[in-house]
Every structure is written in structure tokens, then in C-alpha cells.
Design a protein around this motif. Sequence first.
Motif, mmCIF file in Angstrom:
data_model
loop_
_atom_site.group_PDB
_atom_site.id
_atom_site.type_symbol
_atom_site.label_atom_id
_atom_site.label_comp_id
_atom_site.label_asym_id
_atom_site.label_seq_id
_atom_site.Cartn_x
_atom_site.Cartn_y
_atom_site.Cartn_z
ATOM 1 N N ALA B 94 -0.496 -9.590 6.221
ATOM 2 C CA ALA B 94 -1.345 -8.486 5.744
ATOM 3 C C ALA B 94 -2.760 -8.484 6.336
ATOM 4 O O ALA B 94 -3.556 -7.634 5.982
ATOM 5 N N GLY B 95 -3.080 -9.430 7.188
ATOM 6 C CA GLY B 95 -4.428 -9.457 7.773
ATOM 7 C C GLY B 95 -5.372 -10.471 7.154
ATOM 8 O O GLY B 95 -6.430 -10.744 7.703
ATOM 9 N N PRO B 128 -2.288 -7.353 10.698
ATOM 10 C CA PRO B 128 -1.119 -8.228 10.602
ATOM 11 C C PRO B 128 -0.324 -8.228 11.907
ATOM 12 O O PRO B 128 -0.474 -7.324 12.743
ATOM 13 N N ILE B 129 0.531 -9.221 12.068
ATOM 14 C CA ILE B 129 1.349 -9.345 13.282
ATOM 15 C C ILE B 129 2.230 -8.097 13.467
ATOM 16 O O ILE B 129 2.420 -7.613 14.577
ATOM 17 N N ALA B 249 -3.031 -5.080 2.839
ATOM 18 C CA ALA B 249 -1.660 -4.650 2.549
ATOM 19 C C ALA B 249 -1.752 -3.181 2.131
ATOM 20 O O ALA B 249 -2.593 -2.839 1.306
ATOM 21 N N PRO B 250 -0.916 -2.297 2.708
ATOM 22 C CA PRO B 250 -1.134 -0.854 2.497
ATOM 23 C C PRO B 250 -1.260 -0.449 1.034
ATOM 24 O O PRO B 250 -2.130 0.361 0.698
ATOM 25 N N GLU B 251 -0.452 -1.028 0.146
ATOM 26 C CA GLU B 251 -0.483 -0.614 -1.264
ATOM 27 C C GLU B 251 -1.806 -1.032 -1.928
ATOM 28 O O GLU B 251 -2.406 -0.246 -2.667
ATOM 29 N N PHE B 252 -2.256 -2.266 -1.667
ATOM 30 C CA PHE B 252 -3.517 -2.725 -2.249
ATOM 31 C C PHE B 252 -4.688 -1.965 -1.636
ATOM 32 O O PHE B 252 -5.658 -1.622 -2.320
ATOM 33 N N ASP B 253 -4.605 -1.735 -0.337
ATOM 34 C CA ASP B 253 -5.673 -1.034 0.374
ATOM 35 C C ASP B 253 -5.855 0.375 -0.204
ATOM 36 O O ASP B 253 -6.966 0.798 -0.528
ATOM 37 N N ALA B 254 -4.746 1.107 -0.369
ATOM 38 C CA ALA B 254 -4.831 2.471 -0.882
ATOM 39 C C ALA B 254 -5.400 2.476 -2.297
ATOM 40 O O ALA B 254 -6.273 3.293 -2.633
ATOM 41 N N ALA B 255 -4.930 1.544 -3.131
ATOM 42 C CA ALA B 255 -5.397 1.511 -4.523
ATOM 43 C C ALA B 255 -6.883 1.172 -4.591
ATOM 44 O O ALA B 255 -7.628 1.763 -5.380
ATOM 45 N N SER B 256 -7.345 0.225 -3.746
ATOM 46 C CA SER B 256 -8.762 -0.154 -3.828
ATOM 47 C C SER B 256 -9.651 0.957 -3.280
ATOM 48 O O SER B 256 -10.743 1.199 -3.781
ATOM 49 N N ARG B 257 -9.175 1.679 -2.254
ATOM 50 C CA ARG B 257 -9.970 2.787 -1.721
ATOM 51 C C ARG B 257 -10.081 3.907 -2.747
ATOM 52 O O ARG B 257 -11.146 4.491 -2.939
#
Lengths: 468, 262
Positions: B94-95, B128-129, B249-257
Motif C-alpha cells: 500500500a505504499g 505500492p509494487i 490503500a485506496p479504501e483508506f485514502d478515499a475515506a480520509s480524503r
Amino acid sequence: MNGGKSRELKLGALGRVEGEGALHLCVHNGEVTEARLKIYEPPRFFEAFLRGRAHTEPPDITSRVCGICPVAYQLSACRAVEDACGTVIDGRLAALRRLLYCGEWIESQTLHIHLLHAPDFFGCDSVIELARIQRAEVERGLRLKQSGNAIVELLGGRSIHPINIRVGGFHRVPTRAELRSLAERLRRERDAAVDMVRWVSGFDFPDAGCDHELLALAEPGSYAIESGTPTAMDAPSTAGLPADADRALPTRAFDVHTFGDHVVERQVPYSTALHSVLDGRRHLTGSLARYAISGRWLSPIALEAARDAGLGDPRQGTVCRNPFRSIIVRAVEVLYAIDEALRIIDTYEPPAHPAVKVPPRAGTGHGATEAPRGLLYHRYTLDAKGTVTGANLVPPTAQNQGAIEEDLRRTVRERLRDGEPTDAELTALCERVIRNHDPCISCSAHFLDLRVHRPHSAAREGNPPTGA
Amino acid sequence: MPTEGGRRPKLAVWKFASCDGCQLTLLDCEDELLGIAEEVEISYFLEASSATDPGPYDLSLVDGSITTRQDAERIQHIRSVSRRLVTIGACATAGGIQALRNYADVAEFRAAVYAKPEYIATLATSTPISAHVPVDLELRGCPIDRGRLVEVITAFLAGRKPDVPDHSVCFECKLRGTPCVIVAHGTPCLGPVTHAGCGALCPAYGRGCYGCFGPSNSINFSAFIPLLRRDGMDTLDVVRVLRTFNTAAPEFDAASREEARR
């Protein structure tokens, strides 16, 4: 280059160290003109993104600087935040922190001894190869390592990035029964550790010394681990002594709140780690420094093992300045950590609360503890709500970088006096010199790339395979 | 996994931007380490061995995220010489925490840490890879779980699919018999949206899960975030707890934004 004979050695990827580093060495007319430990670990910017976080977050966040010594990061962070908030953790909670830290010392020092360092003394590439000729000793080492992990797992939840450490103490403290079964195991491993000290003391050590100031925490009455006052011992040359002198020299201490006035970081162009100097001079942290500063406070069983291993008696003012022999000091520290863990467990009474409250306030706090590879300092500035507005982490390997480079210059110069080594020999020797200090490059930013410059022959590039 | 000529499969372990903890997990398999070394040939693992084999490799384990141009090139090469490529841990998957730079000005970050920022070469993002090459399996966690790593290696050797469930931490809490910290104590906990794999450690120690294994296969943030608020978190708290080791991670990223826009 014109005139005399020059050579340059490059080692692109140093093995058996934690992180990514390289070495660049230039030799001209038998003199080392350049020795650079190049850290090319990609920067991760912890000090930048800590700003804006809550004062409760640095322990969990900074543990991710280093997978090999997360407890050191968590406890230096806790101390610094608690200092900023004017809270002191003492008594039973402090004893539990020391027990946790003993677990990390056992785990990390046995990892370095068996998996990273010992293969050098047997001409092996790895512990797997070493296990073919020293199976019982390697298995004993892995069991010892496991017992350190068991302490961290019980107190911390897991051995890498423990989850149970918080500002003010713990989320949950162990019961006496849980610690009792751990103690049974540690009592067996204490005997194994005595045997391990004897094993490493029988290795073949080159003669060597180091002319650095030695910096470690001091806590009179105890071998300082999780607390203490930064204390520096003079370098032997200041007393007109050779680098391998085994005498203790005068020390000076300074308050951890003035750490930034004494240990100053500067940036060099070839490294993502910041170099540090102590009062303008080169210094070394880690096992050799701790043994010099705190050796007299080792427990009787550790003192006896040290004496039998040829380290002399630190109570009589004997120190060890041969970096190749640091493996013996590490082994003695493992034995001490097991013995100390048992002492703490024997007198354990659960604290009244797993943590004390640490209400935030505006201010700057400082914290230093002894990570397995040396002194680790954290500083945080908080606003009145506890938001971090500034952070500074000074890891041991960044402090040791100058000392490691000096050891390289000294060792290569002395080797060249004994005749012309091949590039392969010189490279292997340099790698050993670096591993002597158990560098943790993830911490300092992270990685070693050894280059020895020699225009007369094709430069050896040991870079890892790349698409280039 | 069967290999031609009955030779032992070759294992490689690679490091990118990370703390090394996930590859260290392999060295923490004290009971299995020497056994694994008999079944596979450890061909490239710099942290453990100074010997290096140029490949190709049957299984590559990749630790760390991509943060430099050179590393973006290096992962292409590693993929091309690896039959199977498995990412290990939150950085590779996830980076990592270093992906917090994705929300900031990296030039300012560089200047905040280094006196001479021009010496430091770095990309503006940590990725992420899987953003760079196809990945056969992603093993989550900050750090990964030792048991799951051994499962992935043994499944690979047996030629079967590894058993690494992607349900939430709540399942593991129930299996462990830990009372729910949300229900019993009103402690904010990311367990309902977090990927299993740690054995539900944090609730067993009386604290709420902080999401170090990243998003699970069943998340519903619009229902979940009001629960965090009910249990005392404000907008800043919610953003902070989502922006840690799996922040990108896309789901966490979207929710935090979305939360940060409130």
C-alpha cells in the motif's frame, strides 16, 4: 591521477547489514585518500510527517523507522513525549519497560551475532552456510533469539512493531503467572548464553583499535538501557595513548536536554543519512561505548563471563577498543539482559494501573535510550493541545558513520603496509569493518555501497541486479 | 512449486523503502528457518547473505515501496526475472507510512529533514509494487504475520493456493474469544474495516485496532465512521487514524480524503 599508484574500490551492495548501503574507497600511494560509507536507503521523511500528529502517536509511528529495533524507537519516543508533558514514569512501569527492552536486546544482539557477524569469522556467506559447520551453535543462537522475542511478544503483543506500548506505560500489563513461565525458559537460556560468550571469545580476532570518543548513557548502579545521562569517554589519542589502548579514560556527562548542543548533525552529499559529531569530534555509540561507560555495573555472572572471554574487568578500568571484538561484548550484553530480565521478573508486582495519564502541554521534550546498536535520541515540540510541531530523531548509525569511515581508513592503511591485497580481500575486509558496528541503515536512512577506486584495473561493481 | 530437473526452487528477497521488518520476519522464523533453507535455495537475500545469484528466481518476496526513479526501474527487472512475485507488508502492498508524503509537498518535506535538500533524489509519491508491475499475491500487515509468511512459502512449495483469508479483524476477535472493545468499552476500533492476519492482537491487549493490516474485503465507511464519532473521535482523529501505515490503500485514502473535506 598522475604519478603514484592509485586504486578505487566500489562495493555496490553490502550484505548482512540492515538496510541499503555502499562503500567508496580511494587509495593513492598506499594512503587512503577517501573512505565513504554511502547510505542510499531512500529517505522516508519521518521528521516531516510527524508534524501535525497527536502526542500519543510517535511511539507507534516511529517504531516503523526500524523493524530490527522498534522497542528502542517506541521507548525513546515515550520518554521524549513524557518529558515534554512533565511526566516521569518510574517504579513498576519503568521496570516493565526495562524488561521489554531486555527482550529487544537479546533478540537483536543474537541476530547480529549469529546471522550477520559470525559468518565473517568462518569465511561463510550466510548463517545457512555457517549452520552446515556449526549447527549446534547456530541452533543455540536461534533459541536464544527466540527467548528475546518471547519477552517482547508477551509484553508488546508481537516482536516486530509491538502494539502494547503507549505514552505513559502499557495498554495491558502481564500477570505474575505469565512472567513465571517466561522465567523458566530464560533460566535455561542463561546457561546457553554463557556458552555463547565462550564460543565467540574463541574466534580469531585481528588486532585493531579505535580512536573515537565513546558515547553512552550512564545510570549509576545499573547498566544503562532505557534511561540515563549521556556520557562521553575521551579518545585515546587525547591521552597520548594508541588506538587499541584498553584503559578507561576520563568521562564527561551532559544533560539530555542539551543533547542538540553537543551532538550536531551535518549533511554530506553522498548520503541520505545525516552525519553527527560530538562537540566537534568523531564519536562512537553502541556496545563498545556502553561497556566502557557502564561495564562496572554488569551483574556478577556477566562480569565473570566477560573476564573469562578475555575482556578484562571493567571494575578495574579495563575497556575494549577493538571493534572486531565487539561481538564478544554483544554476547556479554545478551547474557546480562537475560540475567537482568530474570531479576526484574523475580521481584515483579503488577503496577496499580497499566499506564499513567500524560496530559499534553506546550513544550519541548527529549528522550534517549540505548538501542542495541547505540544511543537513540528523540526530541519533540508540542503545542498546548499536544499536536507535534517539530520532531528530531538522531539514530545511532548516523552518529557512528564518521567512526566507521575512520575505522575503514585505519584498517585499509594497516593492511596495505603488509603487502598488496587483492580487491576481493580488501572488499571483504571493509565489509567486516562495517559489520563490526552493526549498522542499521533503515534507521539512519539506510544502505551501504562499497566502492574501491583503482584506475589500473576494471573497477569492481557489486551492485545488485538492476534493469539498467 | 515443481521446478525443472528436480532442483530446489530459488528464493529471492528484495528491499525497497521500508523498515526491513517484513523481510526480518523471515529471520524471525527461528523454528522454520533452517528447514526452509533446505527446501529452497536462498539465492538473493542481502540482509542474510553476502552471496548473490543473478537469477532468474522461482519466488521473489518484495519488501518496501517505490519512492525513487532507480527503484521504479529495479522493480521492472525483478519482475522480469521472477516466476512468482509476492509483496510482503504494508509498504510493498500500500505504499507504507512514507506515503504520507502523497498528501504533502515533498520539496517541503525534504527541506524539513535535510539542510541541503538538493542532494536528495526522491519521487513525490510512495507507491505500492502493484502500481508498477503485476503482483501474484499481496501479503498484508505492518509487519506481516510470521505464520502467514510460512504459509505462503509452504503453499508455494506444494504448488497450492495459500490460505490467507481477507475478512475483517472482527472474525479473529471472535475466534480468540476477546470481548468486543467497541461494545464493551466504547473504545474506537478499526477492526470492522481492517484485514485479518494479526490474530486480533490489539483488542486482546485492550486497545482498539489501528488498521495496520489495511482494508478488509468488506468495508462500509459511511456506516462505520459515525461509530468512531459516537465513541469520541472528531474529524482530525478520524483522519489521523486512517492516515498511518496503509494510508495510500485506496479504501483508506478515499475515506480520509472525504473526512478531511468535512
